[in-house]
Design an enzyme around this catalytic site. Structure first.
Site, short mmCIF file in Angstrom:
data_model
loop_
_atom_site.label_atom_id
_atom_site.label_comp_id
_atom_site.label_asym_id
_atom_site.label_seq_id
_atom_site.Cartn_x
_atom_site.Cartn_y
_atom_site.Cartn_z
N GLY A 1 -12.75 -3.86 1.82
CA GLY A 1 -14.27 -3.54 1.84
C GLY A 1 -14.49 -2.50 0.36
N LYS B 1 -18.11 -14.16 5.42
CA LYS B 1 -19.40 -13.47 5.74
C LYS B 1 -20.35 -13.16 4.46
CE LYS B 1 -20.25 -9.71 8.96
NZ LYS B 1 -20.39 -8.29 9.16
N ARG C 1 0.95 -1.21 -0.13
CA ARG C 1 -0.07 -0.01 -0.01
C ARG C 1 0.71 1.08 -0.03
NH1 ARG C 1 -5.37 -1.05 3.66
NH2 ARG C 1 -6.57 -1.84 2.02
N GLY D 1 -9.24 -7.58 1.27
CA GLY D 1 -7.98 -7.81 2.12
C GLY D 1 -7.39 -9.02 2.46
P1 ADP Z 1 -11.79 -10.75 1.93
O1 ADP Z 1 -11.04 -9.94 3.09
O2 ADP Z 1 -10.83 -11.36 0.89
O3 ADP Z 1 -13.01 -10.16 1.31
P2 ADP Z 1 -13.23 -12.41 3.75
O4 ADP Z 1 -13.10 -11.46 4.79
O5 ADP Z 1 -14.87 -12.35 3.15
O6 ADP Z 1 -12.32 -12.45 2.59
O7 ADP Z 1 -12.91 -13.95 4.06
C1 ADP Z 1 -11.95 -14.29 4.55
C2 ADP Z 1 -11.94 -15.40 5.72
O8 ADP Z 1 -12.52 -16.37 5.47
C3 ADP Z 1 -10.65 -15.95 6.25
O9 ADP Z 1 -10.30 -15.51 7.68
C4 ADP Z 1 -10.92 -17.29 6.00
O10 ADP Z 1 -10.06 -17.92 7.20
C5 ADP Z 1 -12.31 -17.53 6.05
N1 ADP Z 1 -12.80 -18.67 5.55
C6 ADP Z 1 -12.44 -19.31 4.28
N2 ADP Z 1 -13.06 -20.63 4.12
C7 ADP Z 1 -13.46 -20.74 5.57
C8 ADP Z 1 -14.23 -22.07 6.14
N3 ADP Z 1 -14.31 -23.09 5.40
N4 ADP Z 1 -14.40 -21.87 7.34
C9 ADP Z 1 -14.18 -20.73 8.11
N5 ADP Z 1 -13.59 -19.65 7.55
C10 ADP Z 1 -13.32 -19.79 6.34
C1 3PG Z 2 -8.64 -1.13 4.78
O1 3PG Z 2 -8.08 -1.82 5.23
O2 3PG Z 2 -9.59 -1.86 4.51
C2 3PG Z 2 -8.84 0.15 4.67
O3 3PG Z 2 -7.52 0.98 5.21
C3 3PG Z 2 -10.14 0.63 5.66
O4 3PG Z 2 -9.64 0.54 7.05
P1 3PG Z 2 -11.01 0.37 7.94
O5 3PG Z 2 -11.62 -0.75 7.60
O6 3PG Z 2 -10.61 0.18 9.51
O7 3PG Z 2 -11.66 1.65 7.76
MG MG Z 3 -11.77 -9.61 5.23
#
Ligand code: ADP
Ligand code: 3PG
Ligand code: MG
Length: 393
Positions: A371, A197, A37, A348
């Site tokens: 996000g 989620k 970043r 992320g």
């Molecule tokens: P991103 O940040 O890329 O959008 P998310 O936050 O939606 O992704 O999801 C990431 C999380 O999903 C990780 O912490 C990962 O461990 C979890 N995850 C993926 N597959 C599984 C699973 N089968 N059971 C529980 N958690 C899972």
């Molecule tokens: C991120 O890491 O997704 C951005 O820097 C935003 O951070 P925040 O979710 O703490 O607002």
């Molecule tokens: Mg995530």
């Protein structure tokens, strides 16, 4: 079209406030684990410095509650000193006399990094008095913080409403790449969605069904979709409140003749097994908990990836943080990297998983947003982009 930093003229001697997203991952000791970043924000900072502006850079880091030494931006100023050929200074406040004094002694082309914006609760509260104090430090405002542009905070949303403004080069790159990927996708357009989620991804999934050719769902997401199609998932994570949404998405894919692929086998553990011994099964029963996609699913997904014209991937396909359950994510990262398709990874955890896999260099575009990327794809804009002035034609 939004005004970009290249549309700003007569920058010599002007104080330009640049909002960047230096929210980099830290280890427990506060050491920086990845500088992507920071690297991605350098072109805008360099450009402004070369134009003779006094470049005042500001960012948040983490979600501190008050001052936390681990989250000081001081260590980032040391990185900037290494990476930039101009002079770089640090100010351990954001507003007030110290910031003003430091700016007063800057020479044209110098860079000054301000302290972590989130040490001030006014930042996330979008306090306009705080925004005004920040704005009073500069002549112009440039927003290059794509990753946080979905948040209406004082330093981005607030300051943009006070000062003449423009977007930075990273923001521009994110916007054009992501917009183009949705408006003019190369077919077959293969979308891979995983992660945890479901509720936060329903809207984007509904949009993807419209424009993609193949939608593949893995990760914890998949169990909600399997339940929606009447398949047992043992004790895996299911978001019951989203089963109806999942059914709608499955139905919509059928009606539109889109391919929707769900896992056909799973890496599971047994509830309560402290050793977390893993098994591969086609059907989950009783106390099984799905932790990753299985080898047949990997093969099925790889085949689609091979034939793709464009790939968008968000969300790890398993609990990738645990060595035992990273295979699905790593093998799909390899397949995406090796495919001739134009590939984009956003999110992320997704970007961090791809980096960990070692295949990041072969992905065409790694979005710096988490996000923000999903929100941008959903809505085609973000609140902090909306408040930036349009280009003058
Ligand atoms: P991103 O940040 O890329 O959008 P998310 O936050 O939606 O992704 O999801 C990431 C999380 O999903 C990780 O912490 C990962 O461990 C979890 N995850 C993926 N597959 C599984 C699973 N089968 N059971 C529980 N958690 C899972
Ligand atoms: C991120 O890491 O997704 C951005 O820097 C935003 O951070 P925040 O979710 O703490 O607002
Ligand atoms: Mg995530």
């Amino acid at each position: 079209m939004k005004r970009t930093v290249k549309d700003l003229v007569n920058l010599k001697g002007k104080v330009v406030l640049v909002r960047v997203d230096f929210n980099v991952p830290l280890d427990n000791a506060g050491r920086i684990l990845d500088t992507t970043r920071i690297d991605q924000a350098l072109p805008t900072i360099k450009y402004l410095s070369e134009q003779g502006a006094k470049v005042v850079v500001m960012s948040h880091l983490g979600r501190p509650e008050g001052y936390e030494i681990r989250k000081s931006l001081w260590q980032i100023s040391l990185i900037l000193m290494e990476k930039l050929s101009c002079k770089v200074y640090f100010c351990n406040t954001v507003i007030g006399q110290e910031a003003k004094d430091r700016i007063k002694i800057m020479q044209d082309g110098d860079v000054l990094l301000l302290e972590n914006l989130r040490f001030y609760p006014e930042e996330t509260a979008c306090d306009m008095k705080f925004a005004k104090e920040i704005a009073s430090l500069g002549d112009l405002y440039v927003d290059d913080a794509f990753g946080v542009a979905h948040r209406k905070h004082a330093s981005n949303y607030g300051v943009a409403r006070i000062l003449p403004n423009a977007i930075g080069l990273l923001m521009e790159k994110e916007m054009t790449t992501l917009t183009d990927s949705m408006e003019n996708p190369k077919h077959p357009f293969v979308v891979i969605v995983g992660g945890a989620k479901v509720s936060s991804k329903i809207k984007i999934l509904k949009k993807f069904v419209e424009i993609c050719d193949t939608l593949m769902i893995g990760g914890a997401m998949a169990y909600t979709f399997l339940v929606a199609s009447g398949v047992a998932v043992g004790n895996s994570i299911v978001y019951h409140e989203n089963v109806v949404d999942a059914q709608e998405i499955i139905k919509s894919a059928e009606e539109k003749g889109k391919k929707l692929l769900l896992p056909v086998d799973h890496v599971v553990i047994r509830e309560g097994d402290k050793k977390k011994k893993k098994f591969v099964v086609d059907k989950m029963v009783d106390d099984m908990i799905g932790c990753d996609i299985g080898p047949k699913t990997i093969e099925l997904f790889e085949k689609e990836i091979k034939g793709a014209g464009q790939i968008f991937w968000n969300g790890p396909l398993g609990l990738y943080e645990d060595e035992k359950f990273k295979d699905g994510t790593n093998k799909i990262a390899k397949a995406v990297a090796q495919s001739s398709a134009y590939s984009i990874v956003g999110g992320g955890d997704s970007v961090s998983a791809v980096k960990k896999s070692g295949y990041a260099g072969k992905i065409d575009f790694l979005s710096t947003g988490g996000g923000a990327t999903l929100k941008y794809l959903e809505d085609g804009s973000l609140p902090c982009i909306d408040v930036i002035q349009e280009k003058i034609r």
